[in-house]
Design a protein around this motif. Sequence first.
Motif, PDB file in Angstrom:
ATOM      1  N   ALA A  70       5.334  -2.607   4.594  1.00 40.68           N
ATOM      2  CA  ALA A  70       4.693  -2.795   3.647  1.00 40.68           C
ATOM      3  C   ALA A  70       5.201  -3.083   1.901  1.00 40.68           C
ATOM      4  N   ALA A  71       6.251  -3.393   2.294  1.00 37.65           N
ATOM      5  CA  ALA A  71       7.356  -4.193   1.166  1.00 37.65           C
ATOM      6  C   ALA A  71       7.726  -5.056   1.196  1.00 37.65           C
ATOM      7  N   ALA A  72       8.038  -5.569   3.001  1.00 40.35           N
ATOM      8  CA  ALA A  72       7.850  -7.187   2.685  1.00 40.35           C
ATOM      9  C   ALA A  72       6.858  -8.056   2.916  1.00 40.35           C
ATOM     10  N   ALA A  73       5.620  -7.027   2.601  1.00 47.40           N
ATOM     11  CA  ALA A  73       4.302  -7.675   2.247  1.00 47.40           C
ATOM     12  C   ALA A  73       4.130  -7.903   1.333  1.00 47.40           C
ATOM     13  N   THR A  74       4.204  -7.609  -0.127  1.00 43.93           N
ATOM     14  CA  THR A  74       4.061  -7.117  -1.199  1.00 43.93           C
ATOM     15  C   THR A  74       4.892  -6.952  -2.118  1.00 43.93           C
ATOM     16  N   LYS A  75       4.599  -7.268  -3.439  1.00 45.23           N
ATOM     17  CA  LYS A  75       5.852  -7.812  -4.367  1.00 45.23           C
ATOM     18  C   LYS A  75       6.172  -6.608  -6.069  1.00 45.23           C
ATOM     19  N   ARG A  76       4.771  -5.923  -5.747  1.00 48.12           N
ATOM     20  CA  ARG A  76       4.428  -5.131  -7.411  1.00 48.12           C
ATOM     21  C   ARG A  76       3.929  -3.526  -6.833  1.00 48.12           C
ATOM     22  N   LEU A  77       3.416  -3.661  -4.733  1.00 50.43           N
ATOM     23  CA  LEU A  77       3.146  -2.561  -4.695  1.00 50.43           C
ATOM     24  C   LEU A  77       4.329  -0.578  -4.728  1.00 50.43           C
ATOM     25  N   VAL A  78       4.118   0.007  -5.373  1.00 55.06           N
ATOM     26  CA  VAL A  78       4.962   1.147  -5.430  1.00 55.06           C
ATOM     27  C   VAL A  78       4.804   1.669  -4.262  1.00 55.06           C
ATOM     28  N   LEU A  79       6.424   1.736  -3.429  1.00 55.29           N
ATOM     29  CA  LEU A  79       6.595   2.597  -2.224  1.00 55.29           C
ATOM     30  C   LEU A  79       6.753   4.094  -2.001  1.00 55.29           C
ATOM     31  N   GLY A  80       6.032   5.063  -1.416  1.00 54.27           N
ATOM     32  CA  GLY A  80       6.683   6.538  -1.738  1.00 54.27           C
ATOM     33  C   GLY A  80       6.391   6.913  -0.177  1.00 54.27           C
ATOM     34  N   THR A  81       7.131   8.088  -0.441  1.00 57.38           N
ATOM     35  CA  THR A  81       6.489   9.236   1.049  1.00 57.38           C
ATOM     36  C   THR A  81       5.774   9.927   0.407  1.00 57.38           C
ATOM     37  N   GLY A  82       4.892  10.739   1.531  1.00 59.03           N
ATOM     38  CA  GLY A  82       3.423  11.281   0.808  1.00 59.03           C
ATOM     39  C   GLY A  82       3.620  12.547   1.488  1.00 59.03           C
ATOM     40  N   VAL A  83       4.460  13.316   2.255  1.00 58.22           N
ATOM     41  CA  VAL A  83       5.991  13.546   1.532  1.00 58.22           C
ATOM     42  C   VAL A  83       6.563  13.921   3.104  1.00 58.22           C
ATOM     43  N   CYS A  84       8.256  13.793   2.377  1.00 56.12           N
ATOM     44  CA  CYS A  84       9.131  12.963   3.527  1.00 56.12           C
ATOM     45  C   CYS A  84       9.770  14.849   3.655  1.00 56.12           C
ATOM     46  N   LEU A  85      10.070  14.889   4.993  1.00 53.13           N
ATOM     47  CA  LEU A  85      10.076  16.234   5.613  1.00 53.13           C
ATOM     48  C   LEU A  85      11.571  16.637   5.986  1.00 53.13           C
ATOM     49  N   VAL A  86      12.183  16.558   4.798  1.00 52.16           N
ATOM     50  CA  VAL A  86      13.942  16.090   4.190  1.00 52.16           C
ATOM     51  C   VAL A  86      14.360  17.599   5.083  1.00 52.16           C
ATOM     52  N   PRO A  87      13.978  18.399   5.185  1.00 48.00           N
ATOM     53  CA  PRO A  87      14.669  20.226   5.935  1.00 48.00           C
ATOM     54  C   PRO A  87      14.230  19.384   7.699  1.00 48.00           C
ATOM     55  N   GLN A  88      14.150  18.813   7.760  1.00 46.02           N
ATOM     56  CA  GLN A  88      13.998  17.659   9.076  1.00 46.02           C
ATOM     57  C   GLN A  88      14.741  16.454   9.285  1.00 46.02           C
ATOM     58  N   ARG A  89      15.911  16.853   8.327  1.00 45.20           N
ATOM     59  CA  ARG A  89      16.466  14.929   7.977  1.00 45.20           C
ATOM     60  C   ARG A  89      18.267  14.731   7.328  1.00 45.20           C
TER      61      ARG A  89
END
Length: 279
Positions: A70-89
């Motif tokens: 998504a980042a490579a295809a856009t210029k302004r779009l904010v990109l986020g995790t919703g949500v990243c499961l931090v206890p599993q990473r």
Amino acid sequence: MKVGVFYFPTDYGIDPGELGAALEARGFESLFVCEHTHIPVSRRSPFPGGGDLPKRYAHTHDPFVALAFAAAATKRLVLGTGVCLVPQRDPIVTAKSVASLDRLSGGRFEFGIGGGWNVEEMENHGARYDTRFKLMQERVLAMKALWTEEVAGFDGEFVKIEPSWLYPKPARKPHPPVLLGGETDHTLRRVVGFCDGWFPRAGAGFDPAVAVGRLRAAAEKAGRDPATLTTTVFRAPPEAGTLARYGAAGIDRVLLEVPDLDRDGILRRLDELAPLTRA
């Protein structure tokens, strides 16, 4: 108020790059993607939404890979995790993924995090349900050190990292915002303790004015300036009047749901939702 979307980035849905470009073209501010690494077939943990677990939970792409497209295809779009499961990473690998994505996207990443609900899923990663939030906090604090210090280490109960170099550093300074999901008072204490924003769900009875007041009170009690914290509401109702009330109450961002459809169905739904970006 900013209007973005969230999406389970499935292997049978729309390509993340095409989705990102479609969102940006229609005026949406952000794309947040959900995460599950896998779903054990034992299904010991009941689905919090009730009934059968939806198909999309077992079919998600890795969130950082999806957001990179998504980042490579856009210029302004904010990109986020919703949500990243931090206890599993792993915190070192995740710190590098976050920093790499933020730097390559020009500082457009926001790190939405959560503790998770699927007990057997997190157990497969060596995490325990009853200590998942303490583990999450230590991993976030360790990642913050890795992002902001030239030589960083961490010595906690769950996370131990000897003094190390980790590059690249994020483009956003001091680091991408960390947004914590959940609705309880315990969540709010964690938000004001080590995060940059709150990520509540708009469930039944959600009152935006009450939510903003709760966050402000928690911040003031902890001696933190409420102005340093943001509120992003997950699964906000796609209704112009309701969203106007959210904005008037001081909500910073709402995320509308991109449905679990095929490519064409998703693009049609984006066309239907696009007027809400100007509400």
